[in-house]
Design a protein around this motif. Structure first.
Motif, mmCIF file in Angstrom:
data_model
loop_
_atom_site.group_PDB
_atom_site.id
_atom_site.type_symbol
_atom_site.label_atom_id
_atom_site.label_comp_id
_atom_site.label_asym_id
_atom_site.label_seq_id
_atom_site.Cartn_x
_atom_site.Cartn_y
_atom_site.Cartn_z
ATOM 1 N N GLN A 44 44.210 83.930 33.860
ATOM 2 C CA GLN A 44 45.119 84.721 33.011
ATOM 3 C C GLN A 44 44.618 86.176 33.000
ATOM 4 O OE1 GLN A 44 45.233 83.870 28.748
ATOM 5 N NE2 GLN A 44 47.422 84.379 28.704
ATOM 6 N N GLU A 74 40.821 85.820 33.007
ATOM 7 C CA GLU A 74 39.991 84.779 32.373
ATOM 8 C C GLU A 74 40.252 83.467 33.106
ATOM 9 O OE1 GLU A 74 40.574 83.970 28.175
ATOM 10 O OE2 GLU A 74 39.034 82.398 28.188
ATOM 11 N N ILE A 120 40.286 76.295 32.758
ATOM 12 C CA ILE A 120 40.278 75.052 33.554
ATOM 13 C C ILE A 120 41.512 74.198 33.284
ATOM 14 C CG2 ILE A 120 38.982 73.648 31.879
ATOM 15 C CD1 ILE A 120 37.414 72.521 34.332
ATOM 16 N N ARG A 121 41.945 73.527 34.335
ATOM 17 C CA ARG A 121 43.040 72.556 34.217
ATOM 18 C C ARG A 121 42.586 71.265 34.903
ATOM 19 N NH1 ARG A 121 43.997 75.780 31.135
ATOM 20 N NH2 ARG A 121 45.873 77.039 30.796
ATOM 21 N N PRO A 123 42.990 71.901 28.504
ATOM 22 C CA PRO A 123 41.550 71.885 28.213
ATOM 23 C C PRO A 123 41.217 71.467 26.776
ATOM 24 C CG PRO A 123 42.356 74.129 28.552
ATOM 25 C CD PRO A 123 43.457 73.217 28.971
ATOM 26 N N ASN A 129 34.446 80.817 30.451
ATOM 27 C CA ASN A 129 34.013 80.259 29.153
ATOM 28 C C ASN A 129 32.706 79.463 29.323
ATOM 29 O OD1 ASN A 129 36.264 80.694 27.038
ATOM 30 N ND2 ASN A 129 37.347 80.139 28.919
ATOM 31 N N ASP A 169 34.020 84.949 21.823
ATOM 32 C CA ASP A 169 35.398 84.437 21.851
ATOM 33 C C ASP A 169 35.836 84.058 20.446
ATOM 34 O OD1 ASP A 169 37.711 83.702 23.051
ATOM 35 O OD2 ASP A 169 36.897 81.985 24.155
ATOM 36 N N ARG A 176 43.525 84.821 18.424
ATOM 37 C CA ARG A 176 44.975 85.018 18.454
ATOM 38 C C ARG A 176 45.648 84.691 17.128
ATOM 39 N NH1 ARG A 176 44.732 80.479 21.990
ATOM 40 N NH2 ARG A 176 45.770 78.659 21.109
ATOM 41 N N GLU A 234 43.472 88.552 21.846
ATOM 42 C CA GLU A 234 43.997 87.365 22.540
ATOM 43 C C GLU A 234 45.398 87.032 22.028
ATOM 44 O OE1 GLU A 234 40.762 84.616 21.476
ATOM 45 O OE2 GLU A 234 40.599 84.200 23.620
ATOM 46 N N GLY A 235 46.147 86.364 22.836
ATOM 47 C CA GLY A 235 47.450 85.811 22.399
ATOM 48 C C GLY A 235 48.515 86.868 22.155
ATOM 49 N N GLU A 264 51.753 88.288 22.665
ATOM 50 C CA GLU A 264 52.992 87.739 23.251
ATOM 51 C C GLU A 264 54.142 88.741 23.219
ATOM 52 O OE1 GLU A 264 53.761 84.089 21.197
ATOM 53 O OE2 GLU A 264 52.061 83.047 22.097
ATOM 54 N N GLY A 314 47.473 87.896 27.031
ATOM 55 C CA GLY A 314 48.481 87.042 26.409
ATOM 56 C C GLY A 314 49.639 86.836 27.348
ATOM 57 N N TYR A 315 50.542 85.959 26.857
ATOM 58 C CA TYR A 315 51.672 85.611 27.717
ATOM 59 C C TYR A 315 52.494 86.843 28.112
ATOM 60 C CZ TYR A 315 50.762 80.723 26.402
ATOM 61 O OH TYR A 315 50.186 79.487 26.232
ATOM 62 N N PRO A 372 48.262 81.759 32.058
ATOM 63 C CA PRO A 372 47.274 81.303 33.032
ATOM 64 C C PRO A 372 47.981 80.637 34.210
ATOM 65 C CG PRO A 372 46.724 80.557 30.811
ATOM 66 C CD PRO A 372 48.104 81.107 30.746
HETATM 67 N N1 LIG Z 1 50.007 80.628 22.356
HETATM 68 C C1 LIG Z 1 49.481 81.484 23.245
HETATM 69 N N2 LIG Z 1 48.380 81.044 23.927
HETATM 70 C C2 LIG Z 1 47.858 81.951 24.808
HETATM 71 C C3 LIG Z 1 48.380 83.192 25.002
HETATM 72 N N3 LIG Z 1 47.626 83.838 25.926
HETATM 73 C C4 LIG Z 1 46.659 82.931 26.262
HETATM 74 N N4 LIG Z 1 46.802 81.805 25.601
HETATM 75 C C5 LIG Z 1 45.942 80.559 25.608
HETATM 76 O O1 LIG Z 1 44.813 80.897 24.872
HETATM 77 C C6 LIG Z 1 43.642 80.224 25.437
HETATM 78 C C7 LIG Z 1 42.626 81.244 25.732
HETATM 79 O O2 LIG Z 1 41.487 80.694 25.982
HETATM 80 P P1 LIG Z 1 40.266 80.462 24.978
HETATM 81 O O3 LIG Z 1 40.528 81.183 23.728
HETATM 82 O O4 LIG Z 1 39.029 80.805 25.696
HETATM 83 O O5 LIG Z 1 40.334 78.979 24.697
HETATM 84 C C8 LIG Z 1 40.097 78.045 25.720
HETATM 85 C C9 LIG Z 1 38.698 77.757 25.922
HETATM 86 O O6 LIG Z 1 38.057 77.753 24.685
HETATM 87 C C10 LIG Z 1 38.783 76.389 26.444
HETATM 88 N N5 LIG Z 1 38.606 76.460 27.904
HETATM 89 C C11 LIG Z 1 39.508 76.644 28.873
HETATM 90 N N6 LIG Z 1 38.877 76.624 30.052
HETATM 91 C C12 LIG Z 1 37.573 76.450 29.844
HETATM 92 C C13 LIG Z 1 36.486 76.365 30.669
HETATM 93 O O7 LIG Z 1 36.540 76.472 31.867
HETATM 94 N N7 LIG Z 1 35.313 76.179 30.064
HETATM 95 C C14 LIG Z 1 35.233 76.079 28.703
HETATM 96 N N8 LIG Z 1 34.053 75.833 28.164
HETATM 97 N N9 LIG Z 1 36.232 76.131 27.916
HETATM 98 C C15 LIG Z 1 37.418 76.346 28.468
HETATM 99 O O8 LIG Z 1 40.018 75.850 26.203
HETATM 100 C C16 LIG Z 1 40.729 76.751 25.377
HETATM 101 C C17 LIG Z 1 42.171 76.612 25.604
HETATM 102 O O9 LIG Z 1 42.492 76.964 26.831
HETATM 103 P P2 LIG Z 1 43.981 77.081 27.214
HETATM 104 O O10 LIG Z 1 44.720 75.924 26.818
HETATM 105 O O11 LIG Z 1 43.967 77.419 28.634
HETATM 106 O O12 LIG Z 1 44.484 78.237 26.381
HETATM 107 C C18 LIG Z 1 44.123 79.528 26.692
HETATM 108 C C19 LIG Z 1 45.412 80.284 26.979
HETATM 109 O O13 LIG Z 1 46.358 79.538 27.719
HETATM 110 C C20 LIG Z 1 49.528 83.613 24.279
HETATM 111 O O14 LIG Z 1 50.056 84.695 24.391
HETATM 112 N N10 LIG Z 1 50.046 82.737 23.401
#
Ligand SMILES: Nc1nc2c(ncn2[C@@H]2O[C@@H]3COP(=O)(O)O[C@H]4[C@@H](O)[C@H](n5cnc6c(=O)[nH]c(N)nc65)O[C@@H]4COP(=O)(O)O[C@H]3[C@H]2O)c(=O)[nH]1
Length: 921
Positions: free
Chosen positions: A684, A698, A701-702, A713, A757, A819, A843, A876-877, A879, A898-899, A904
């Motif tokens: 993203q 950023e 992971i998926r 995640p 992360n 974060d 966010r 973050e976030g 939109e 953000g979106y 992502p």
């Molecule tokens: N509603 C909304 N959401 C937005 C927006 N912009 C970004 N996001 C979401 O916010 C999350 C940002 O990641 P995070 O705070 O690090 O929060 C991450 C992070 O804490 C964790 N994560 C994801 N990948 C990894 C990784 O590789 N390692 C670790 N340890 N944690 C990860 O999972 C969390 C969630 O990841 P995601 O589901 O990908 O969700 C991501 C992203 O998709 C927006 O405008 N609106």
């Protein structure tokens, strides 16, 4: 080992008796042998005396006959003529002499005379009265005695061996006017002496034995036929009976003959005879005892040549022997009697001695017991059969305050306090009646009125079956009871807060369930975890943490009833059980009250702390019928409350269990996901708030789950963190992100950073710094190109370690970001110490930034604070354009994510965006 007196007496008296018998036996034997010897000597003397007397009287008799009957002038005349006469003239002279002395010979024959012959000095025999036809034969060679008489011209007499018979010879010289005319020989056979001796000595038989050597010396070989070997001893000879029978008119009985054979075997006889000494022995033959006396007799030359042996029947030895036996028997009986008396006497004395010893021991034991009684640390009281006190010891007075005078004769009830249940006394008297013993606890009162518990042991003493005394000993157990109470408290209570501990909770909860079941009531198990307690504890110290926990416990107690259970499980976990509930409607009210109370600010030292609770509730019987299930489900509910965010209460639902099952399934699937290459990184963009240029991405992971498809995640990262799998997954993410950045660089996409992360697990890992360094080296990542994000809560978890790890990472040229800032409890003072570059504004603040003045204010304060600390801020976030404008223009935020700028996306999609973006700027 000590031998009992009975045995000692037996041994002593037996030894003494045996010794006495042996000594008396020796004495009696000695006496017996002396008597036997005396008897022998008597016999010996008797024989010797008799022999000498007979020989002497015979000599005198013969000498008298010689002088008066033979030494007549006419006899001498005839012998004188014969001495000078020729052989032709001799027969005439011999006849005259024969006629002249024939009456004398006849007379002598009557008394037993054997030989009566005249010898001329020239060795010729003038006349033989018993063989008158034989005369003129020389006898000098045969009879040395005749030669002695002729040469020495003196009378000779004694025992002499001879050619025909041995006998006692009396030879007188015949002299006239000093002229030696010849000699006259008169012989008496031994039988004559035997007869004479028997006359003197009484009944007996004789034997005459000659020394072999003497016989051989005096008797020529022709005449030795008259002798044969004695049956008594080989060194002695006897006259041949057949040849001498004519002359020796004595005979021996068969018994004596057998006795002689016996003597051949007798060692004493065999030993003494060659020495020619007189001795006596006893022997037995044909049931008759004999005394056998040996008397050596002298020959003409004065030396002993033979033995006169006398066999005399005598019962004296047998009598002596019988006397010995009877003496022995009597003595033995007497000694045995004395032995028995000695035994009883000795036993009595030993018993007396033992009695004295025992009494001494008893006396010393009594004095010992008296000392023990007096010196005992335990109070001792003795009462009689009527239960009146008869004795007490000093410890009694010390404990109760009563002196001896005050209690003697009283009933022990004067000590009673009235606090001991009546049943205890009943049980006591019953046990004493049945078992003579009782032990237990009583509450008494001292003389000063103070109350004390005592541990009492009472024993009933019996005499001839009836109770005579009671002995009671007791100690004050106040201290022990206090210690027991303390142990009880420690065992069942949490020492810090004083609440029940886990063990007691389980016990009490089980009881509550049972009573709820019985009374058809409800019970609610509330699991409480304090949000951020760990942070407070780590950052402000354990003492502050402890005080906070004590305050929490206090508030929980205040909000619950006494019948409820309030416990601390350890750490910041509490469990409250609400009991006796009639309806589920009663529960939220109490729980909310607890939640509100716990959420109030805590004044601990100089701090004002906020510590909200996360609470999970499970209700009996709907959420579980037993203790384990209820606690597990309340814990699950609490876990969900934590997940929902802080200061939350969750009631257990079946779905929660479902979630737990799902989590387990995810964990199992995650283990295979890395090998099966099921992960993918999405990226993203992060843009400059003012130019909106993409400055970085950023990595997120998926998981392409083979059955469930794309798994976000937030569904699997917490599971991976809990199970520790996050370290492997995180390492893969880091590698993949760096590889991707390197690929993009190769494709000409430069000057962008990539944010990765980092979980709390990874940050704690000792190898994270090396891991990052190696990765950067492998993909030639330059300083500022790699950004690592840690959440606020991770940063606050063990701050000291976190700081040192972050320092090391920063030294590698890695940018560090916090974060989700704003969601956790961050001490600003502490934030200052962290080596971070970027703050990522959560966010949740961004979402309502345009509408919620609170969020706007927080965002503004955070951004300005971050700037003041020299940090950049990423929002973050984002939109909407409004949010972007607000953040960029009004709050001067540095980067936006953000979106609005891009969701992502997989690498192949984002790369296009990056390229397009690069070209447009
Ligand atoms: N509603 C909304 N959401 C937005 C927006 N912009 C970004 N996001 C979401 O916010 C999350 C940002 O990641 P995070 O705070 O690090 O929060 C991450 C992070 O804490 C964790 N994560 C994801 N990948 C990894 C990784 O590789 N390692 C670790 N340890 N944690 C990860 O999972 C969390 C969630 O990841 P995601 O589901 O990908 O969700 C991501 C992203 O998709 C927006 O405008 N609106």
């Amino acid at each position: 080992m000590q031998i009992p007196s009975l045995w000692r007496a037996r041994i002593h008296s037996t030894i003494a008796t045996l010794l006495a018998i042996v000594l008396v036996g020796i004495f009696l034997f000695k006496q017996h042998s002396i008597q036997t010897q005396l008897l022998g000597e008597q016999q010996e003397i008797a024989l010797d005396t008799a022999y000498r007397a007979i020989v002497e009287t015979t000599r005198r008799d013969i000498e008298a006959r010689f002088r008066f009957q033979i030494m007549r002038p006419e006899v001498l005349e005839l012998v004188a003529i014969a001495g000078d006469a020729t052989e032709q003239e001799l027969p005439v002279l011999r006849g005259k002499l024969y006629r002249l002395l024939e009456p004398v010979y006849r007379e002598m024959e009557e008394i037993g005379l054997l030989q009566f012959q005249f010898h001329l000095p020239d060795d010729r025999v003038l006349l033989r009265f018993h063989h008158p036809q034989r005369s003129g034969d020389p006898l000098f060679s045969l009879r040395p005695s005749i030669r002695i008489v002729h040469t020495e011209q003196r009378p000779v007499y004694g025992l002499e061996t001879g050619s025909t018979t041995s006998g006692f010879r009396y030879i007188f010289p015949l002299q006239r006017n000093n002229k030696h005319l010849g000699s006259v020989e008169l012989s008496m056979p031994f039988s004559y002496l035997q007869t004479q001796m028997n006359r003197l000595l009484g009944r007996g038989e004789f034997a005459l034995v000659f020394d072999r050597q003497r016989v051989l010396a005096t008797v020529d070989s022709i005449n030795r036929v008259y002798y044969s070997e004695s049956t008594i001893h080989p060194g002695f000879l006897v006259e041949n009976r057949i040849l001498t029978a004519e002359h020796q008119l004595f005979s021996q009985s068969d018994v004596v003959f057998r006795l002689q054979q016996q003597l051949r075997e007798n060692t004493k006889v065999q030993r003494l005879m060659p020495h020619h000494k007189a001795f006596v022995i006893s022997a037995k033959e044909a049931d008759q005892h004999y005394m056998i006396s040996f008397l050596p007799v002298q020959g003409l030359s004065g030396e002993s040549i033979a033995y006169v042996i006398r066999f005399k029947p005598s019962n004296a030895p047998a009598h002596l022997f019988n006397t010995l036996l009877s003496n022995l028997a009597v003595a033995t009986a007497l000694i045995l009697l004395l032995g028995v008396l000695y035994f009883y006497n000795l036993r009595q004395r030993l018993q007396l001695q033992e009695d004295i010893c025992r009494r001494q021991v008893t006396e010393s034991e009594l004095s010992l017991y008296a000392n023990i009684f007096e010196g005992s640390g335990e109070a001792i009281m003795v009462t009689d059969h009527k239960n009146c006190i008869t004795a007490i010891n000093p410890a009694f007075s010390h404990l109760t305050g009563y002196t001896e005078k005050e209690v003697i004769g009283s009933n022990p009830s004067l000590l009673a306090s009235g606090h001991t249940p009546a049943e205890t006394y009943q049980a006591m008297w019953q046990a004493l009646g049945e078992h003579d013993f009782w032990q237990g606890e009583l509450w008494d009162r001292r003389k000063d009125g103070s109350l004390y518990p005592k541990w009492v042991t009472i024993s009933a003493m019996r005499s001839q079956g009836e109770i005579s005394h009671y002995i009671a000993s007791f100690t004050n157990i106040s201290d022990r009871k206090a210690a027991e109470d303390k142990i009880e408290r420690l065992a069942h209570h949490d020492p810090l807060t004083g609440l029940l501990n886990r063990y007691s909770l389980e016990l009490r909860l089980e009881q509550s369930i049972l009573s709820a079941q019985r009374e058809q009531l409800l019970a609610a198990v509330v699991f409480i975890d304090l949000d951020r307690f760990k942070t407070i504890n780590d950052s402000l110290g354990h003492q502050v943490g402890d005080k906070l926990l004590i305050e929490v416990a206090k508030r929980l107690k205040q909000r619950t009833r006494d019948s409820d259970i309030v416990s601390r499980q350890g750490g910041d976990e509490f469990v409250v059980v609400l009991t006796g509930l009639r309806s589920t409607n009663d529960i939220p009210h109490v729980i909310n009250a607890m939640s509100v109370a716990l959420s109030q600010a805590y004044k601990i030292d100089q701090y004002s702390l906020s510590c909200t609770p996360s609470m999970g509730v499970a209700i009996f019987p709907t959420d579980g019928m037993d203790m384990e299930t209820l606690l597990k489900n309340a814990d699950t509910a609490m876990y969900h409350a934590k997940e929902k965010g802080r200061n939350n209460v969750q009631y257990f639902t079946a779905a929660m269990t479902q979630t737990a099952i799902e989590r387990l399934a995810i964990e199992q699937d995650l283990r295979h996901a890395i090998q099966n290459d099921e992960f993918e990184l999405y990226y993203q963009p992060q843009v400059c708030a003012h130019s909106q240029q993409i400055l970085g991405v950023e990595a997120l992971i998926r998981w392409h789950h083979p059955q469930q498809g794309l798994v976000p995640p937030l569904r699997f990262i917490p599971v991976a963190e809990e199970s520790g799998l996050i370290e492997t997954i995180g390492a893969w993410v880091l590698e993949e992100a760096c590889r991707q950045l390197s690929d993009w660089r190769d494709e000409g996409i430069c000057n962008i950073h990539i944010a990765v992360n980092l979980s709390s697990h990874q940050l704690r890992s000792a190898s994270i710094v090396t891991q990052v360094a190696e990765c950067m080296q492998r993909y030639a990542i330059k300083a500022g190109e790699l950004e690592l994000e840690i959440t606020e809560s991770v940063a606050m978890d063990n701050p000291e370690h976190c700081i040192s790890q972050l320092m090391a990472l920063r030294n590698l040229g890695v940018s560090l970001a916090i974060d989700d800032f704003g969601t956790g409890y961050s001490s600003l003072a502490y934030l200052k110490r962290l080596p971070i570059d970027i703050l990522k504004l959560d966010r949740s603040f961004v979402h309502d930034i345009e509408t919620d003045p609170n969020d706007a204010a927080i965002s503004e304060a955070t951004i300005s604070m971050a700037h003041a600390l020299g940090l950049k801020v990423v929002a973050e976030g984002v939109e909407t354009q409004g949010q972007a404008y607000f953040l960029a223009s009004i709050h001067d935020c540095d980067l936006l994510q953000g979106y609005l700028f891009g969701k992502p996306e997989p690498a192949n999609i984002i790369v296009e965006q990056l390229k397009k973006h690069l070209h447009s700027h």
